[in-house]
Write a protein that holds these residues in place. Structure first.
Motif, PDB file in Angstrom:
ATOM      1  N   TYR A 295       0.438   6.918  -8.128  1.00 12.94           N
ATOM      2  CA  TYR A 295      -0.896   6.323  -8.207  1.00 12.94           C
ATOM      3  C   TYR A 295      -1.292   5.909  -6.798  1.00 12.94           C
ATOM      4  CZ  TYR A 295       1.688   1.952  -7.792  1.00 12.94           C
ATOM      5  OH  TYR A 295       2.511   0.950  -7.348  1.00 12.94           O
ATOM      6  N   ASP A 296      -2.556   5.575  -6.610  1.00 16.86           N
ATOM      7  CA  ASP A 296      -3.062   5.169  -5.306  1.00 16.86           C
ATOM      8  C   ASP A 296      -2.776   3.683  -5.117  1.00 16.86           C
ATOM      9  OD1 ASP A 296      -4.425   4.573  -2.999  1.00 16.86           O
ATOM     10  OD2 ASP A 296      -6.283   5.580  -3.581  1.00 16.86           O
TER      11      ASP A 296
ATOM     12  N   GLY B 207       0.795  -1.211   0.000  1.00 14.17           N
ATOM     13  CA  GLY B 207       0.000   0.000   0.000  1.00 14.17           C
ATOM     14  C   GLY B 207       0.831   1.266   0.000  1.00 14.17           C
ATOM     15  N   ASN B 208       0.164   2.386   0.146  1.00 15.87           N
ATOM     16  CA  ASN B 208       0.817   3.692   0.085  1.00 15.87           C
ATOM     17  C   ASN B 208       1.854   3.900   1.182  1.00 15.87           C
ATOM     18  OD1 ASN B 208      -0.652   4.661  -2.174  1.00 15.87           O
ATOM     19  ND2 ASN B 208      -2.397   5.149  -0.857  1.00 15.87           N
TER      20      ASN B 208
ATOM     21  N   PRO C 173      -2.529   0.402 -13.295  1.00 20.23           N
ATOM     22  CA  PRO C 173      -3.642   0.973 -12.524  1.00 20.23           C
ATOM     23  C   PRO C 173      -4.689   1.585 -13.442  1.00 20.23           C
ATOM     24  CG  PRO C 173      -1.710   2.387 -12.380  1.00 20.23           C
ATOM     25  CD  PRO C 173      -1.273   1.142 -13.076  1.00 20.23           C
TER      26      PRO C 173
ATOM     27  N   ASP D  25      -3.006   1.949  -2.485  1.00 22.98           N
ATOM     28  CA  ASP D  25      -4.011   1.270  -1.667  1.00 22.98           C
ATOM     29  C   ASP D  25      -5.152   0.724  -2.524  1.00 22.98           C
ATOM     30  OD1 ASP D  25      -2.626   1.802   0.662  1.00 22.98           O
ATOM     31  OD2 ASP D  25      -3.806   3.589   1.163  1.00 22.98           O
ATOM     32  N   ARG D  26      -5.411   1.399  -3.634  1.00 27.52           N
ATOM     33  CA  ARG D  26      -6.547   1.044  -4.484  1.00 27.52           C
ATOM     34  C   ARG D  26      -6.165   0.169  -5.668  1.00 27.52           C
ATOM     35  NH1 ARG D  26     -10.199   5.464  -7.892  1.00 27.52           N
ATOM     36  NH2 ARG D  26     -11.771   3.978  -8.683  1.00 27.52           N
ATOM     37  N   TRP D  27      -5.000   0.456  -6.289  1.00 24.89           N
ATOM     38  CA  TRP D  27      -4.663  -0.166  -7.565  1.00 24.89           C
ATOM     39  C   TRP D  27      -3.446  -1.080  -7.455  1.00 24.89           C
ATOM     40  CZ3 TRP D  27      -8.408   0.572 -10.901  1.00 24.89           C
ATOM     41  CH2 TRP D  27      -9.139   1.765 -10.898  1.00 24.89           C
TER      42      TRP D  27
END
Length: 280
Positions: free
Chosen positions: A257-258, A89-90, A126, A260-262
């Motif tokens: 990019y995020d 994650g981030n 992503p 946590d999301r991608w």
């Protein structure tokens, strides 16, 4: 064309298939002309990518792996993927370290023999963000006045990995010790077409013989002139893209990019230059 100033999209070739000497020559000629080539929809594998890298020159060992462990590995993994289910994650230390790629730079400009070509293949991209931007220092040099060109042509610049990356995150002590500051020409010339470019970026620390203030002033001004928004090509990665660029004259950076999301997964190899820039 990918951008009015540089870059080209190339179709009709499978980079994973056996490549003739003529094909290799055409790729090198296109790189000399366009500096960046996009080959979409490539059925790439690690084996095929390393074979391609060797056809174009001498593979460059990954400096992070070698500096920290002493082991030779020709691949770098770019992104946050751990396996099919897991990603970083981030806030992960690896994700934070890779943010050093968000600064304008030329790959391995901190090595005595810097990178000639970088080759990236996208396996996972992503859905939002993760763009890589490119600019041409060849285009920027050509716009300089003759007097400024004459001023910077004979200069040398120190490139320092620890100087640039320690602004983002701590550098492993063994890694830092393996990469002392390296002196390069500030202006380089492509031997195939005699076109010149200057050679700066985030690793460029100081101009040899200049005071600190004057040195940073010149480096920062050259970087600013090369990275005007209208001169930037931003590549939105698609799965299957293989992108190759010429580090002798291009700068690049990631926009983030995020994580946590991608998920994002690219594999990179590099073709080493032919020798120190001071011998060019």
């Amino acid at each position: 064309p990918l951008h009015p100033l540089f870059g080209a999209r190339v179709t009709g070739i499978d980079l994973t298939a056996p490549m003739s000497d003529e094909d290799v020559g055409r790729i090198n000629a296109a790189m000399d002309e366009y500096s960046l080539l996009l080959f979409p929809d490539q059925p790439m594998t690690d084996e095929a990518q390393l074979t391609l890298t060797r056809r174009l020159g001498k593979p460059e060992p990954n400096h992070v792996t070698f500096g920290a462990t002493g082991k030779i590995d020709y691949f770098a993994t770019i992104g946050n993927v751990i396996d099919a289910q897991n990603k970083k994650g981030n806030d992960d230390a690896h994700t934070l370290y890779q943010r050093g790629n968000n600064m304008w730079h030329s790959d391995s400009s901190f090595r005595l023999v810097p990178t000639k070509y970088s080759i990236n293949h996208s396996y996972e991209a992503p859905g939002e963000g993760g763009i890589t931007e490119f600019v041409s220092q060849r285009v920027a040099y050509a716009r300089l006045s003759a007097s400024v060109q004459a001023k910077i042509d004979p200069l040398h610049v120190l490139h320092d990995y620890v100087f640039s990356r320690s602004q983002i995150a701590p550098v492993d002590p063994n890694h830092a010790a393996s990469l002392p500051p390296i002196e390069h020409r500030l202006v380089r010339t492509n031997p195939a077409n005699d076109r010149k470019n200057y050679y700066v970026g985030s690793h460029a620390r100081s101009i040899v013989g200049f005071s600190g203030i004057d040195s940073r002033g010149l480096i920062d001004e050259l970087l600013k002139q090369a990275t005007s928004p209208e001169d930037v090509y931003g590549h939105q990665w698609q799965v299957g893209d293989t992108v190759m660029w010429d580090n002798r004259c291009l700068l690049h950076r990631g926009l983030g990019y995020d994580a946590d999301r991608w998920r994002r997964l690219m594999r990179q190899t590099r073709v080493s230059g032919v020798g120190p820039t001071l011998e060019e």
